[in-house]
Scaffold this active site. Structure first.
Site, PDB file in Angstrom:
ATOM      1  N   LYS A 189      39.536  40.352  42.189  1.00  0.00           N
ATOM      2  CA  LYS A 189      39.527  39.026  41.602  1.00  0.00           C
ATOM      3  C   LYS A 189      41.020  39.106  41.169  1.00  0.00           C
ATOM      4  O   LYS A 189      41.901  40.254  40.825  1.00  0.00           O
ATOM      5  CB  LYS A 189      38.615  39.579  40.051  1.00  0.00           C
ATOM      6  CG  LYS A 189      39.184  38.318  38.471  1.00  0.00           C
ATOM      7  CD  LYS A 189      39.184  38.675  37.867  1.00  0.00           C
ATOM      8  CE  LYS A 189      40.147  39.800  36.844  1.00  0.00           C
ATOM      9  NZ  LYS A 189      40.823  38.437  37.015  1.00  0.00           N
ATOM     10  N   GLU A 263      48.091  50.688  39.712  1.00  0.00           N
ATOM     11  CA  GLU A 263      49.722  50.130  40.175  1.00  0.00           C
ATOM     12  C   GLU A 263      50.037  49.464  38.647  1.00  0.00           C
ATOM     13  O   GLU A 263      50.059  48.575  38.649  1.00  0.00           O
ATOM     14  CB  GLU A 263      49.717  49.660  41.015  1.00  0.00           C
ATOM     15  CG  GLU A 263      51.415  50.439  41.482  1.00  0.00           C
ATOM     16  CD  GLU A 263      52.166  48.643  41.352  1.00  0.00           C
ATOM     17  OE1 GLU A 263      52.992  49.102  40.226  1.00  0.00           O
ATOM     18  OE2 GLU A 263      52.236  48.094  41.769  1.00  0.00           O
TER      19      GLU A 263
HETATM   20  P1  NAI Z   1      46.975  42.592  32.190  1.00  0.00           P
HETATM   21  O1  NAI Z   1      46.926  43.665  33.058  1.00  0.00           O
HETATM   22  O2  NAI Z   1      45.980  42.094  31.310  1.00  0.00           O
HETATM   23  O3  NAI Z   1      46.375  41.008  34.103  1.00  0.00           O
HETATM   24  C1  NAI Z   1      46.408  41.910  35.259  1.00  0.00           C
HETATM   25  C2  NAI Z   1      44.609  41.809  35.405  1.00  0.00           C
HETATM   26  O4  NAI Z   1      43.757  42.897  35.136  1.00  0.00           O
HETATM   27  C3  NAI Z   1      44.691  40.194  35.755  1.00  0.00           C
HETATM   28  O5  NAI Z   1      43.597  40.056  36.907  1.00  0.00           O
HETATM   29  C4  NAI Z   1      42.995  40.682  34.110  1.00  0.00           C
HETATM   30  O6  NAI Z   1      42.423  39.512  34.462  1.00  0.00           O
HETATM   31  C5  NAI Z   1      43.178  41.607  34.561  1.00  0.00           C
HETATM   32  N1  NAI Z   1      42.510  42.793  33.469  1.00  0.00           N
HETATM   33  C6  NAI Z   1      42.439  42.012  32.143  1.00  0.00           C
HETATM   34  N2  NAI Z   1      41.731  42.783  31.748  1.00  0.00           N
HETATM   35  C7  NAI Z   1      40.892  43.335  31.758  1.00  0.00           C
HETATM   36  C8  NAI Z   1      40.443  44.289  31.830  1.00  0.00           C
HETATM   37  N3  NAI Z   1      40.043  45.030  30.391  1.00  0.00           N
HETATM   38  N4  NAI Z   1      39.544  45.032  32.663  1.00  0.00           N
HETATM   39  C9  NAI Z   1      40.061  44.878  33.958  1.00  0.00           C
HETATM   40  N5  NAI Z   1      40.501  43.684  34.099  1.00  0.00           N
HETATM   41  C10 NAI Z   1      40.850  42.963  33.322  1.00  0.00           C
HETATM   42  O7  NAI Z   1      48.043  41.603  32.761  1.00  0.00           O
HETATM   43  P2  NAI Z   1      48.605  40.822  31.759  1.00  0.00           P
HETATM   44  O8  NAI Z   1      48.367  40.609  30.069  1.00  0.00           O
HETATM   45  O9  NAI Z   1      48.655  39.663  32.547  1.00  0.00           O
HETATM   46  O10 NAI Z   1      50.550  41.208  31.738  1.00  0.00           O
HETATM   47  C11 NAI Z   1      50.807  41.479  30.389  1.00  0.00           C
HETATM   48  C12 NAI Z   1      51.953  42.821  30.778  1.00  0.00           C
HETATM   49  O11 NAI Z   1      51.814  43.361  31.822  1.00  0.00           O
HETATM   50  C13 NAI Z   1      53.413  42.093  31.271  1.00  0.00           C
HETATM   51  O12 NAI Z   1      53.983  41.135  29.980  1.00  0.00           O
HETATM   52  C14 NAI Z   1      53.591  43.393  31.679  1.00  0.00           C
HETATM   53  O13 NAI Z   1      54.219  44.198  31.291  1.00  0.00           O
HETATM   54  C15 NAI Z   1      52.461  44.074  32.451  1.00  0.00           C
HETATM   55  N6  NAI Z   1      51.995  43.396  33.946  1.00  0.00           N
HETATM   56  C16 NAI Z   1      52.375  44.362  34.829  1.00  0.00           C
HETATM   57  C17 NAI Z   1      52.246  44.244  36.414  1.00  0.00           C
HETATM   58  C18 NAI Z   1      51.725  44.875  37.565  1.00  0.00           C
HETATM   59  O14 NAI Z   1      53.151  44.468  38.461  1.00  0.00           O
HETATM   60  N7  NAI Z   1      52.461  46.548  37.376  1.00  0.00           N
HETATM   61  C19 NAI Z   1      51.278  43.200  36.309  1.00  0.00           C
HETATM   62  C20 NAI Z   1      50.963  42.333  35.250  1.00  0.00           C
HETATM   63  C21 NAI Z   1      51.756  42.454  33.979  1.00  0.00           C
END
Ligand code: NAI
Ligand code: MG
Length: 485
Positions: A189, A263
């Site tokens: 996804k 990660e």
């Molecule tokens: P997120 O962690 O919500 O999104 C990442 C992925 O997880 C997306 O595909 C999302 O649809 C999915 N997701 C969201 N909630 C989920 C759940 N409960 N169970 C399974 N999958 C789920 O990140 P978001 O809200 O887009 O960004 C928030 C903060 O996270 C950013 O400001 C940044 O600090 C951090 N981040 C870090 C990343 C990295 O590469 N380590 C990548 C993206 C965000």
């Protein structure tokens, strides 16, 4: 010392990349069992161009039943895929890599259109590196018995993979390539703001002749991700995203035999010693934090400069960032593109406000930001201390905090003093300092006299709250295998 002219405006000849050669549908269904199928949810959501807020396409939103359908397709395909000769498996993966190279230009333009990153980065880094991951892991598929001598490596089954929006196609490659090389099947996804290159990858996979159901790509937001995580017939979860969601996933899987790799976030220290090549280090600082608008988990978001060279480094840095071109992601001259979403822009702006409120000094060069879309100028915070929120929490935007240090032990202590431990950079001419810091810094990746360099052969992952497990290289295969002796 030269004084920075913050009123200087930079004119350059716009060089926009053409979108004439890209093919996008108006509406995308779910890629399940080798075909694009309508979502049982009957729901679609918009994917927008963050540089102007305009809708690009509609994308299906998978519900629990859709997830179940995808998992069933992956389970069915696992029976034959896991038994296929390792040579054949490798050939399929190699073919995906080749086709990705052939379609690289289209992938690059769509990546920048959908996600906001500068076309130079999509074209020179994201897409070639994604293809390289498939090439690299294609090579492993018939060598697993040599990689793990005296053991019989067995695939796990169905891998559920959830990826973020900062490197959409590259993260898909990081996840899919090792899973296939080890004989697993996939339900992937992409993040809800950047579904398009994953869907183009689905088309590529369909054209490649990969057996149906080996890779399933379903779109949706957090709920869809959660449904993949909780599905009882998924054997492995690979997640890249926020530390917050990573912790939720880990909690929800407590006591369940589902291999998990996470990660997560970072707060990388970038350390400049007085004996560093200063001009080179300044370029390194810029690359470490402004690459991909700072939407990088391993970004060098905390700068530590040795006090004796702090003034000169900061002055040069201010000068350099006043020359960065911010704007149209499709323009070949652009250095900083659009912030990926209005939500992420709000997060970054919230942290900038906190930084000011907590008493740090802000520096932003004067620059003309486009009227529509999500933008944030390169931002420096000076006079910050370890306890500042902007030093401790991940901002995930073009915002750099600057601290000074006197001794190597002081900087080690400060660099390690956050909840994260993903990356660090060290700039010095002295090998002994590099050696000492690479021993003492609690980070999964440490760069010396460079930053943000990636290679499929090099394992990547975090210490502390930056995650569990490694991706890339030989280490990236293990989380997809179980062993018999
Ligand atoms: P997120 O962690 O919500 O999104 C990442 C992925 O997880 C997306 O595909 C999302 O649809 C999915 N997701 C969201 N909630 C989920 C759940 N409960 N169970 C399974 N999958 C789920 O990140 P978001 O809200 O887009 O960004 C928030 C903060 O996270 C950013 O400001 C940044 O600090 C951090 N981040 C870090 C990343 C990295 O590469 N380590 C990548 C993206 C965000
Ligand atoms: Mg979220």
């Amino acid at each position: 010392m030269s004084k920075v002219d913050i009123n200087k405006s930079w004119n350059y000849a716009a060089a926009p990349e053409s979108t004439a050669h890209i093919q996008l549908k108006k509406k995308y269904d779910l890629f399940i069992g080798g075909d694009f199928v309508k979502p049982l949810s009957k729901k679609y959501f918009d994917t927008v161009n963050p540089a102007n807020g305009e809708q690009i396409a509609k994308v299906a939103e998978a519900n629990k039943q859709d997830v179940d359908r995808a998992v069933k397709a992956a389970r069915k395909a696992f029976k034959s895929w896991s038994k296929l000769s390792v040579k054949e498996r490798g050939k399929y993966i190699f073919r995906i890599a080749r086709m990705m190279q052939e379609r690289a230009r289209e992938f690059a333009v769509i990546e920048s259109l959908d996600g906001g990153k500068p076309i130079r980065e999509s074209r020179d880094i994201d897409i070639p590196l994604a293809a390289n991951h498939f090439f690299y892991y294609a090579g492993w598929s018939d060598k697993l018995e040599y990689a793990f001598p005296n053991k019989i490596p067995k695939p796990l089954g169905v891998a559920g993979q959830i990826i973020p929006w900062n490197f959409p196609l590259l993260m898909a490659a990081w996840k899919i390539a090792p899973a296939l090389a080890t004989g697993n099947t996939v339900v992937l996804k992409p993040a809800e703001t950047t579904s398009l290159t994953a869907l183009k990858l689905a088309e590529l996979i369909q054209d490649s002749g990969l057996p149906k159901g080996v890779v399933n790509i379903i779109t949706g937001a957090g709920e869809t991700g959660a449904a993949i995580v909780s599905h009882p017939d998924v054997d492995k979860i690979a997640f890249t995203g926020s530390t917050e969601v990573g912790k939720l996933i880990q909690k929800s899987l407590a006591g369940i035999e589902k291999k998990t790799t996470l990660e997560l976030g970072g707060k990388g220290a970038n350390i400049i010693f007085e004996d560093a090549a200063i001009e080179q280090a300044v370029e390194g600082i810029v690359n470490a934090i402004f690459f991909n608008q700072g939407h990088v988990c391993c970004a060098g978001s905390r700068l530590f400069v040795q006090a004796s060279v702090a003034d000169v480094v900061i002055e040069k840095l201010k000068e350099r960032i006043s020359t960065l071109i911010i704007g149209d992601p499709l323009d070949k001259n652009t250095d900083i593109g659009a912030i990926n979403s209005t939500e992420q822009l709000a997060t970054i702006e919230k942290y900038i406000a906190i930084g000011k409120k907590e008493g740090a000094d802000i520096y932003q060069p004067k620059c003309q930001l486009p009227k529509k879309g999500n933008w944030c100028p390169p931002t420096l915070f000076l006079n910050v201390s370890q306890s500042h929120t902007i030093v401790q929490e991940e901002i995930f935007g073009p915002v750099l905090t600057i601290q000074t240090f006197r001794t190597i032990d002081e900087v080690i202590e400060k660099a390690n003093n956050t909840p994260f431990g993903l990356s660090a950079g060290v700039w010095t001419e002295k090998g002994s300092k590099i050696f000492k810091l690479s021993q003492k810094l609690k980070a999964g990746v440490i760069w010396a006299n460079t930053f943000n360099k990636f290679d499929p052969a090099s394992p990547f992952g975090g210490y502390k709250e930056s995650g569990m497990g490694r991706e890339g290289g030989l280490h990236g295969l293990k989380p997809y295998l179980k062993f018999k002796s």
